[in-house]
Scaffold this motif. Structure first.
Motif, PDB file in Angstrom:
ATOM      1  N   GLY A  40      16.768 -31.258  -1.089  1.00  6.71           N
ATOM      2  CA  GLY A  40      16.235 -30.051  -0.483  1.00  6.71           C
ATOM      3  C   GLY A  40      16.890 -28.783  -0.976  1.00  6.71           C
ATOM      4  N   ARG A  41      16.361 -27.696  -0.514  1.00  4.00           N
ATOM      5  CA  ARG A  41      16.826 -26.399  -0.961  1.00  4.00           C
ATOM      6  C   ARG A  41      18.180 -26.049  -0.337  1.00  4.00           C
ATOM      7  N   THR A  42      19.117 -25.639  -1.165  1.00  5.79           N
ATOM      8  CA  THR A  42      20.437 -25.192  -0.709  1.00  5.79           C
ATOM      9  C   THR A  42      20.711 -23.861  -1.426  1.00  5.79           C
ATOM     10  N   PRO A  43      21.751 -23.178  -1.011  1.00  6.43           N
ATOM     11  CA  PRO A  43      22.066 -21.913  -1.692  1.00  6.43           C
ATOM     12  C   PRO A  43      22.185 -22.096  -3.201  1.00  6.43           C
ATOM     13  N   ARG A  44      22.802 -23.185  -3.618  1.00  7.34           N
ATOM     14  CA  ARG A  44      22.987 -23.397  -5.051  1.00  7.34           C
ATOM     15  C   ARG A  44      21.672 -23.618  -5.778  1.00  7.34           C
ATOM     16  N   THR A  45      20.792 -24.408  -5.179  1.00  8.82           N
ATOM     17  CA  THR A  45      19.561 -24.793  -5.880  1.00  8.82           C
ATOM     18  C   THR A  45      18.379 -23.858  -5.619  1.00  8.82           C
ATOM     19  N   ALA A  46      18.638 -22.761  -4.949  1.00 11.99           N
ATOM     20  CA  ALA A  46      17.547 -21.840  -4.592  1.00 11.99           C
ATOM     21  C   ALA A  46      16.687 -21.462  -5.798  1.00 11.99           C
ATOM     22  N   VAL A  47      17.328 -21.202  -6.925  1.00 13.01           N
ATOM     23  CA  VAL A  47      16.566 -20.786  -8.111  1.00 13.01           C
ATOM     24  C   VAL A  47      15.598 -21.869  -8.577  1.00 13.01           C
ATOM     25  N   MET A  48      16.009 -23.133  -8.427  1.00  7.59           N
ATOM     26  CA  MET A  48      15.134 -24.235  -8.850  1.00  7.59           C
ATOM     27  C   MET A  48      13.818 -24.222  -8.076  1.00  7.59           C
ATOM     28  N   PHE A  49      13.889 -23.809  -6.817  1.00  2.62           N
ATOM     29  CA  PHE A  49      12.699 -23.808  -5.977  1.00  2.62           C
ATOM     30  C   PHE A  49      11.822 -22.578  -6.211  1.00  2.62           C
TER      31      PHE A  49
END
Length: 199
Positions: A42-51
């Motif tokens: 799921g979306r986390t602060p780190r992976t925000a750009v991926m989403f």
DNA sequence: ATTAGGATCTTCT
DNA sequence: GAAGATCCTAATG
């Protein structure tokens, strides 16, 4: 798809330096459905750009000392990305050598994801950069695609989850492609295993 | 040439 | 608290 990025040229103007790399090795991570993808949980602060929307750079910090870079490829919300594993420096050789002083030969300047990111000056500051922005510091060019017959694929490097997925693509016989290393569990450092509360 | 192990810290459980 | 999409050096054949 990920293999379409092979042969394309990434130009970075980060930090007063200008380095260009022709991609020779990439790995695909298929969004939330892929257990090996950072976006799987799921979306986390780190992976925000991926989403977010495609065409943006997603950089992340690993193993306490290295940066790696991806290009977001999926539609907005899909969270798919392609890890840039290796490339041939085709421009800004002097600047790339300065950043990668450890590399003894030019074909090692961007051999491996962290090496490639270092050569291009990628770090926290380039996370989320739009590759299509007219005034962007990083841009992607068509470059020269490899012969279709020269494109190989195999398992992803250093990935425990979905180890059988043949999602790594590279250009055959290119000296800048990194050596394949299957995933291996890392031993804990001796100090970390200390018993008792100490002091 | 090949292999084994250490360095180092953010992120999520 | 544990593990991680790695790189580099040193030791060994």
């Amino acid at each position: 798809m990920a293999a379409d990025l092979l042969g394309r040229v990434l130009v970075s103007g980060v930090g007063e330096r200008r380095v260009a790399v022709r991609l020779t090795e990439v790995e695909a991570y298929a969004g939330r459905a892929d257990p090996a993808s950072h976006s799987y949980r799921g979306r986390t602060p780190r992976t925000a750009v991926m989403f977010g929307p495609p065409g943006h750079l997603y950089t992340y910090f690993v193993y306490g000392m290295h940066w790696c870079a991806n290009i977001v490829t999926g539609a907005d919300g899909d969270a798919s990305a392609v890890l840039l594993r290796a490339g041939e420096v085709v421009g800004g050789l002097e600047d790339a050598r300065a950043r990668r002083a450890r590399a003894s030969r030019d074909h090692e300047l961007a051999r491996g994801p962290a090496a490639l990111a270092t050569a291009l000056g990628f770090d926290a500051g380039t996370n989320g950069v739009d590759l299509c922005a007219a005034d962007g510091t990083v841009a992607l060019y068509p470059g020269s695609p490899p012969r279709p017959a020269a494109v190989r694929n195999g398992p992803r490097v250093g990935v425990a989850a979905a180890a059988d997925a043949q999602q790594r693509f590279w250009i055959a016989d290119d000296p800048t492609v990194s050596a394949f290393r299957a995933w291996t569990p890392r031993r804990r450092s001796a100090g970390a295993g200390r018993v008792g509360g100490g002091s």
